[in-house]
Design a protein around this motif. Structure first.
Motif, PDB file in Angstrom:
ATOM      1  N   MET A  40       0.822  -1.213   0.000  1.00  0.00           N
ATOM      2  CA  MET A  40       0.000   0.000   0.000  1.00  0.00           C
ATOM      3  C   MET A  40       0.860   1.269   0.000  1.00  0.00           C
ATOM      4  O   MET A  40       0.556   2.234  -0.720  1.00  0.00           O
ATOM      5  CB  MET A  40      -0.939   0.001   1.209  1.00  0.00           C
ATOM      6  N   ILE A  41       1.923   1.278   0.795  1.00  0.00           N
ATOM      7  CA  ILE A  41       2.824   2.438   0.778  1.00  0.00           C
ATOM      8  C   ILE A  41       3.443   2.591  -0.612  1.00  0.00           C
ATOM      9  O   ILE A  41       3.585   3.710  -1.135  1.00  0.00           O
ATOM     10  CB  ILE A  41       3.920   2.278   1.850  1.00  0.00           C
ATOM     11  N   SER A  42       3.787   1.468  -1.228  1.00  0.00           N
ATOM     12  CA  SER A  42       4.380   1.507  -2.557  1.00  0.00           C
ATOM     13  C   SER A  42       3.389   1.986  -3.613  1.00  0.00           C
ATOM     14  O   SER A  42       3.750   2.734  -4.528  1.00  0.00           O
ATOM     15  CB  SER A  42       4.903   0.118  -2.924  1.00  0.00           C
ATOM     16  N   LEU A  43       2.142   1.568  -3.491  1.00  0.00           N
ATOM     17  CA  LEU A  43       1.126   2.039  -4.430  1.00  0.00           C
ATOM     18  C   LEU A  43       0.867   3.534  -4.257  1.00  0.00           C
ATOM     19  O   LEU A  43       0.591   4.241  -5.234  1.00  0.00           O
ATOM     20  CB  LEU A  43      -0.163   1.239  -4.253  1.00  0.00           C
ATOM     21  N   GLY A  44       0.975   4.013  -3.021  1.00  0.00           N
ATOM     22  CA  GLY A  44       0.892   5.450  -2.807  1.00  0.00           C
ATOM     23  C   GLY A  44       2.020   6.185  -3.511  1.00  0.00           C
ATOM     24  O   GLY A  44       1.815   7.244  -4.120  1.00  0.00           O
ATOM     25  N   TYR A  45       3.224   5.606  -3.457  1.00  0.00           N
ATOM     26  CA  TYR A  45       4.376   6.217  -4.135  1.00  0.00           C
ATOM     27  C   TYR A  45       4.224   6.116  -5.645  1.00  0.00           C
ATOM     28  O   TYR A  45       4.588   7.030  -6.387  1.00  0.00           O
ATOM     29  CB  TYR A  45       5.669   5.528  -3.697  1.00  0.00           C
ATOM     30  N   LEU A  46       3.676   4.986  -6.118  1.00  0.00           N
ATOM     31  CA  LEU A  46       3.425   4.850  -7.550  1.00  0.00           C
ATOM     32  C   LEU A  46       2.433   5.905  -8.027  1.00  0.00           C
ATOM     33  O   LEU A  46       2.601   6.496  -9.104  1.00  0.00           O
ATOM     34  CB  LEU A  46       2.894   3.448  -7.845  1.00  0.00           C
ATOM     35  N   ALA A  47       1.418   6.178  -7.207  1.00  0.00           N
ATOM     36  CA  ALA A  47       0.464   7.241  -7.548  1.00  0.00           C
ATOM     37  C   ALA A  47       1.170   8.593  -7.601  1.00  0.00           C
ATOM     38  O   ALA A  47       0.908   9.406  -8.504  1.00  0.00           O
ATOM     39  CB  ALA A  47      -0.673   7.273  -6.524  1.00  0.00           C
ATOM     40  N   TYR A  48       2.071   8.837  -6.639  1.00  0.00           N
ATOM     41  CA  TYR A  48       2.871  10.068  -6.633  1.00  0.00           C
ATOM     42  C   TYR A  48       3.559  10.245  -7.992  1.00  0.00           C
ATOM     43  O   TYR A  48       3.496  11.315  -8.612  1.00  0.00           O
ATOM     44  CB  TYR A  48       3.904   9.979  -5.509  1.00  0.00           C
ATOM     45  N   ILE A  49       4.218   9.187  -8.443  1.00  0.00           N
ATOM     46  CA  ILE A  49       4.967   9.252  -9.698  1.00  0.00           C
ATOM     47  C   ILE A  49       4.041   9.487 -10.888  1.00  0.00           C
ATOM     48  O   ILE A  49       4.303  10.336 -11.742  1.00  0.00           O
ATOM     49  CB  ILE A  49       5.779   7.958  -9.884  1.00  0.00           C
ATOM     50  N   ARG A  50       2.928   8.781 -10.914  1.00  0.00           N
ATOM     51  CA  ARG A  50       2.032   8.867 -12.070  1.00  0.00           C
ATOM     52  C   ARG A  50       1.354  10.228 -12.197  1.00  0.00           C
ATOM     53  O   ARG A  50       1.070  10.677 -13.308  1.00  0.00           O
ATOM     54  CB  ARG A  50       0.971   7.763 -11.978  1.00  0.00           C
ATOM     55  N   VAL A  51       1.080  10.900 -11.062  1.00  0.00           N
ATOM     56  CA  VAL A  51       0.388  12.190 -11.157  1.00  0.00           C
ATOM     57  C   VAL A  51       1.339  13.375 -11.280  1.00  0.00           C
ATOM     58  O   VAL A  51       0.919  14.465 -11.685  1.00  0.00           O
ATOM     59  CB  VAL A  51      -0.571  12.429  -9.967  1.00  0.00           C
ATOM     60  N   SER A  52       2.618  13.167 -10.932  1.00  0.00           N
ATOM     61  CA  SER A  52       3.520  14.322 -10.883  1.00  0.00           C
ATOM     62  C   SER A  52       4.629  14.299 -11.929  1.00  0.00           C
ATOM     63  O   SER A  52       5.273  15.322 -12.160  1.00  0.00           O
ATOM     64  CB  SER A  52       4.157  14.434  -9.493  1.00  0.00           C
ATOM     65  N   ALA A  53       4.857  13.157 -12.573  1.00  0.00           N
ATOM     66  CA  ALA A  53       6.023  13.031 -13.453  1.00  0.00           C
ATOM     67  C   ALA A  53       5.990  13.988 -14.634  1.00  0.00           C
ATOM     68  O   ALA A  53       7.044  14.415 -15.118  1.00  0.00           O
ATOM     69  CB  ALA A  53       6.135  11.590 -13.958  1.00  0.00           C
ATOM     70  N   SER A  54       4.809  14.329 -15.119  1.00  0.00           N
ATOM     71  CA  SER A  54       4.723  15.185 -16.302  1.00  0.00           C
ATOM     72  C   SER A  54       4.807  16.670 -15.971  1.00  0.00           C
ATOM     73  O   SER A  54       4.833  17.508 -16.891  1.00  0.00           O
ATOM     74  CB  SER A  54       3.421  14.913 -17.062  1.00  0.00           C
ATOM     75  N   ILE A  55       4.858  17.016 -14.680  1.00  0.00           N
ATOM     76  CA  ILE A  55       5.005  18.425 -14.294  1.00  0.00           C
ATOM     77  C   ILE A  55       6.455  18.832 -14.513  1.00  0.00           C
ATOM     78  O   ILE A  55       7.372  18.134 -14.065  1.00  0.00           O
ATOM     79  CB  ILE A  55       4.600  18.621 -12.822  1.00  0.00           C
ATOM     80  N   PRO A  56       6.724  19.935 -15.197  1.00  0.00           N
ATOM     81  CA  PRO A  56       8.102  20.335 -15.508  1.00  0.00           C
ATOM     82  C   PRO A  56       8.976  20.446 -14.261  1.00  0.00           C
ATOM     83  O   PRO A  56       8.513  20.858 -13.188  1.00  0.00           O
ATOM     84  CB  PRO A  56       7.935  21.695 -16.198  1.00  0.00           C
ATOM     85  N   SER A  57      10.237  20.086 -14.403  1.00  0.00           N
ATOM     86  CA  SER A  57      11.162  20.078 -13.263  1.00  0.00           C
ATOM     87  C   SER A  57      11.410  21.468 -12.693  1.00  0.00           C
ATOM     88  O   SER A  57      11.805  21.602 -11.534  1.00  0.00           O
ATOM     89  CB  SER A  57      12.496  19.453 -13.676  1.00  0.00           C
ATOM     90  N   ASN A  58      11.182  22.525 -13.500  1.00  0.00           N
ATOM     91  CA  ASN A  58      11.349  23.875 -12.963  1.00  0.00           C
ATOM     92  C   ASN A  58      10.183  24.286 -12.067  1.00  0.00           C
ATOM     93  O   ASN A  58      10.187  25.366 -11.486  1.00  0.00           O
ATOM     94  CB  ASN A  58      11.549  24.891 -14.093  1.00  0.00           C
ATOM     95  N   LEU A  59       9.184  23.400 -11.963  1.00  0.00           N
ATOM     96  CA  LEU A  59       8.080  23.587 -11.017  1.00  0.00           C
ATOM     97  C   LEU A  59       8.174  22.506  -9.934  1.00  0.00           C
ATOM     98  O   LEU A  59       7.203  21.827  -9.621  1.00  0.00           O
ATOM     99  CB  LEU A  59       6.733  23.508 -11.737  1.00  0.00           C
ATOM    100  N   ALA A  60       9.371  22.382  -9.372  1.00  0.00           N
ATOM    101  CA  ALA A  60       9.645  21.288  -8.432  1.00  0.00           C
ATOM    102  C   ALA A  60       8.722  21.316  -7.226  1.00  0.00           C
ATOM    103  O   ALA A  60       8.283  20.267  -6.739  1.00  0.00           O
ATOM    104  CB  ALA A  60      11.104  21.344  -7.978  1.00  0.00           C
ATOM    105  N   SER A  61       8.411  22.501  -6.724  1.00  0.00           N
ATOM    106  CA  SER A  61       7.539  22.598  -5.550  1.00  0.00           C
ATOM    107  C   SER A  61       6.126  22.135  -5.878  1.00  0.00           C
ATOM    108  O   SER A  61       5.479  21.453  -5.072  1.00  0.00           O
ATOM    109  CB  SER A  61       7.506  24.033  -5.024  1.00  0.00           C
TER     110      SER A  61
END
Length: 253
Positions: free
Chosen positions: A36-57
């Motif tokens: 479950m913790i890993s699936l939470g992290y997988l969700a983190y990656i899937r929803v945030s990966a396409s946000i440009p790195s210059n918008l790190a916050s």
């Protein structure tokens, strides 16, 4: 909400119950906790990966906002997570409800089960299904893992302390809430904040770094070095900064 003194009593009772569970239940619930913790992290990656790195916050905030689902499932539906056990079982130990041997055996059992659950998600859902295997998702997994691995041993320990201070408080607030909505809110915000800050969680890293390994971006030596120091910090954060401090304040006299 229960009062802090009442929450301590509930925490001690819950820590004792964790010790008393049969081995099979600990292994199954530990697997669920790691997954479950890993699936939470997988969700983190899937929803945030396409946000440009210059918008790190913004990237960190968006990812952190979905990560808490893992601990919510663990605490409300059932599961065992070592970082939570570090807080709850140590409270029972301080109150002389469990022995040091029982505490260490519980921590070892849940840790191993959590890591198996994390590796399962990293390989089957991340690598085999392809959710962390290509494009911006693989890039983010690699970058996040590289950042975790690059921490010195001192940084890893201190970051682990900060992480489990918040995770322990999430459990504390969950135990203190009297209804489901209160428990969810009590869990959500401390977990979201530790993730947004970037503190390191040993079980979450047991998903992230192996996910990077499966894509050729890290090594098992990198993982083991990181895991040991982050784990030590998690112990300090949960067993001292949460249950230790509150036990000393409300029952240590």
């Amino acid at each position: 909400m229960y009062s802090p003194g009442e929450i301590l009593t509930i925490t001690i009772e819950n820590g004792t119950k964790k010790i008393e569970k049969p081995l099979l239940a600990k292994l199954v619930l530990g697997f669920i906790g790691g997954a479950m913790i890993s699936l939470g992290y997988l969700a983190y990656i899937r929803v945030s990966a396409s946000i440009p790195s210059n918008l790190a916050s913004v990237q960190a905030f968006v990812g952190a906002s979905v990560f808490p689902i893992g601990l919510i499932v663990i605490l409300l539906a059932g599961g065992e997570l070592i970082t939570g056990n570090m807080m709850a079982v140590s409270a029972a130990f301080y109150d002389r409800k469990v022995s040091v041997g029982a505490l260490l055996l519980n921590w070892l059992t849940i840790t191993l089960a959590n890591v198996v659950g994390a590796l399962f998600v990293a390989y089957f859902f991340g690598h085999l299904v392809g959710l962390t295997a290509s494009g911006v998702y693989a890039e983010q997994v690699s970058q996040l893992a590289e950042h975790k691995i690059a921490a010195t041993w001192v940084q890893a320990i201190v970051s682990g302390v900060g992480c489990n201070w918040f995770v322990g408080l999430a459990l504390w607030l969950s135990y203190g809430a009297k209804d489901g909505a209160g428990k969810i809110l009590g869990i959500w915000f401390p977990v979201m904040i530790f993730v947004a800050i970037g503190f390191q969680h040993s079980v979450a890293n047991a998903f992230l770094i192996p996910a990077a390994i499966f894509e050729g971006a890290a090594s098992w030596g990198d993982f083991l070095r990181n895991f040991v120091f982050v784990y030590l910090g998690n112990v300090i954060g949960g067993a001292i900064f949460v249950s230790g401090f509150y036990f000393a304040s409300y029952k240590g006299h």
